[in-house]
Design an enzyme around this catalytic site. Structure first.
Site, short mmCIF file in Angstrom:
data_model
loop_
_atom_site.label_atom_id
_atom_site.label_comp_id
_atom_site.label_asym_id
_atom_site.label_seq_id
_atom_site.Cartn_x
_atom_site.Cartn_y
_atom_site.Cartn_z
N GLY A 261 0.79 -1.14 0.01
CA GLY A 261 0.15 -0.02 0.13
C GLY A 261 0.83 1.43 0.04
N GLN B 76 2.96 9.86 1.67
CA GLN B 76 4.32 9.07 1.32
C GLN B 76 4.99 9.58 0.05
OE1 GLN B 76 2.40 5.22 2.25
NE2 GLN B 76 4.62 4.89 3.20
N LEU C 124 7.05 1.59 4.10
CA LEU C 124 8.21 2.30 3.06
C LEU C 124 8.51 3.42 3.73
CD1 LEU C 124 5.82 1.31 0.06
CD2 LEU C 124 7.94 0.09 0.52
N HIS D 146 -3.52 0.93 8.22
CA HIS D 146 -2.41 1.51 7.94
C HIS D 146 -2.21 2.72 6.84
CE1 HIS D 146 2.14 1.05 7.91
NE2 HIS D 146 2.11 1.74 6.66
N GLU D 147 -2.78 2.51 5.81
CA GLU D 147 -2.84 3.86 4.94
C GLU D 147 -3.60 4.89 5.20
OE1 GLU D 147 -0.45 3.56 2.96
OE2 GLU D 147 -0.10 1.30 2.93
N HIS E 296 -1.85 6.77 7.69
CA HIS E 296 -0.84 7.82 7.13
C HIS E 296 -1.59 9.06 6.54
CE1 HIS E 296 3.04 6.01 6.47
NE2 HIS E 296 2.45 4.81 5.92
#
Length: 169
Positions: A46, A51, A94, A135-136, A139
């Site tokens: 993802g 990011q 990442l 998770h995303e 962010h």
């Protein structure tokens, strides 16, 4: 399509709350294509727009499938509607290369947002897809998985693997 450099900690864009997308236009469509290209290049699961330095509410997720094409989602303005259960998972990012942490995530989630055409979608997700969505979306709120560690001893250096394992965005 273009590969966009992934921002890593301590880049301040990773800690900003991302802005809602008001109009789905060519700029957003191009960013989605570039994020897909970037995600495929880094062998990730993802990626969230912050990011890649763009503080807007956009995520892409690609769940690997052994005998068929990956399960892929591009979601604009995603929101978690409901969480159910709790489980401990190992998670990497990442934007925090070289580390893996053990954190709590939901067993399942229900998420709504817009697809790349601007149409409303709702997803019910379990296992890896639920984890990737949480998770995303974290962010987009300026939250990193390391913020969810119960203690620092739950964070470990990632051991090199013979076969690379995909990471979350």
């Amino acid at each position: 399509m273009a590969i966009i450099p992934i921002r890593t900690v301590p880049d301040p864009v990773l800690r900003q709350k991302a802005r809602r997308i008001k109009t789905v236009d060519r700029t957003i469509s191009r960013l989605i294509e570039d994020m897909w290209e970037t995600l495929r290049t880094v062998n990730g699961i993802g990626l969230a727009a912050p990011q890649v330095g763009v503080p807007i509410r956009l995520i892409v997720i690609s769940i690997p499938r052994k005998e068929q094409n990956n399960e892929e989602y591009a979601i604009i303005n995603p929101e978690v509607l409901r969480r159910k259960g709790e489980r401990i998972v190992k998670e990497g990012c990442l934007s925090i290369p070289g580390y893996i942490g053990e954190i709590k995530r939901s067993e399942s989630v229900r998420v709504k947002g817009l697809d790349p055409a601007g149409k409303e979608i709702k997803l019910r997700a379990e296992e890896l897809l639920a984890q990737a969505l949480e998770h995303e979306i974290d962010h987009l709120n300026g939250v990193l998985y390391v913020d969810r560690l119960e203690s620092q001893d739950k964070l470990h250096k990632a051991e090199p693997e013979i076969e690379p394992k995909p990471e979350m965005g």
